[in-house]
Design a protein around this motif. Structure first.
Motif, PDB file in Angstrom:
ATOM      1  N   SER A 104       0.907  -1.211  -0.004  1.00  0.00           N
ATOM      2  CA  SER A 104      -0.118  -0.053  -0.113  1.00  0.00           C
ATOM      3  C   SER A 104       1.021   1.299  -0.108  1.00  0.00           C
ATOM      4  O   SER A 104       1.889   1.310   0.863  1.00  0.00           O
ATOM      5  CB  SER A 104      -0.790   0.053   1.235  1.00  0.00           C
ATOM      6  OG  SER A 104      -1.721  -0.973   1.099  1.00  0.00           O
ATOM      7  N   CYS A 120      -4.510   6.945  -2.572  1.00  0.00           N
ATOM      8  CA  CYS A 120      -4.043   5.738  -2.281  1.00  0.00           C
ATOM      9  C   CYS A 120      -3.830   4.665  -3.396  1.00  0.00           C
ATOM     10  O   CYS A 120      -4.794   4.746  -4.419  1.00  0.00           O
ATOM     11  CB  CYS A 120      -4.942   4.720  -1.158  1.00  0.00           C
ATOM     12  SG  CYS A 120      -4.868   5.758   0.617  1.00  0.00           S
ATOM     13  N   SER A 178      -3.243   0.163  -3.643  1.00  0.00           N
ATOM     14  CA  SER A 178      -2.816  -0.975  -3.085  1.00  0.00           C
ATOM     15  C   SER A 178      -2.637  -2.100  -4.207  1.00  0.00           C
ATOM     16  O   SER A 178      -3.289  -2.214  -5.157  1.00  0.00           O
ATOM     17  CB  SER A 178      -3.997  -1.666  -2.326  1.00  0.00           C
ATOM     18  OG  SER A 178      -3.496  -2.759  -1.517  1.00  0.00           O
TER      19      SER A 178
END
Length: 178
Positions: A36, A44, A46
């Motif tokens: 992440s 973000c 991931s």
């Protein structure tokens, strides 16, 4: 209040600022990790990184490295690391111990020759300075059984790579036409 007390106990009892020997051994046998990152604005990403057991290397109790292989053309994680070095790693043993390990730290991108390897697919390394290492409990980790499969390493063939599996390109083209 009970949640805050439990969190305080957990951090006090379970969170280390380094890898202990059991954690280092665990990392050495993992074949995948969820990584992440976020960019400078906190957006973000991931992603999954995988390789043979040992592809994530423990350099010392406060340093782990993992390779970036040829074919990772999007490089969202690397772009994020260049803007924001904070990284989270989650490694899970789905087959034997049914347990996970979180490693949070600061990352930097290193050239291929900083950690010599015979693996020609390695283009560069991500070096993570461990700031936190702690357990992911087994309560909800499913048991899985690995199966052999054929992998099309090095191909640029979209279908063989699983390219547009979810049909995103076709959906975008259809929405642009309407």
């Amino acid at each position: 209040m009970e949640t805050a007390d439990r969190a305080t106990r957990f951090y006090s009892d379970q969170v280390l600022d380094h890898l202990n020997p059991a954690m280092a051994e665990f990392v050495g046998r993992m074949e995948m990790a969820f990584i992440s990152t976020s960019d400078a604005d906190g957006e973000c990403d991931s992603t999954l990184r995988a390789g043979p057991a040992g592809f994530i290397q423990v350099i010392d109790s406060r340093t782990v490295v993992y390779p970036e292989y040829r074919g990772n053309g999007v490089m969202a994680s690397l772009g994020n690391i260049m803007e924001n070095p904070h990284v989270g790693m989650l490694m899970v043993d789905f087959t034997e111990d049914l347990i996970g390990l979180h490693v949070n730290g600061r990352a930097r991108i290193a050239p291929r020759d900083e950690f010599p390897t015979e693996d020609r697919k390695v283009e560069r390394w991500v070096v993570v300075q461990v700031q936190e290492a702690y357990i992911h409990c087994r309560k909800h980790i499913p048991r899985m059984v690995p199966v052999d499969r054929i992998r099309d390493w090095g191909t640029d063939d979209v279908k063989r790579k699983g390219g547009d599996y979810f049909g995103a390109k076709a959906a975008k083209e259809a929405s642009q036409e309407s």
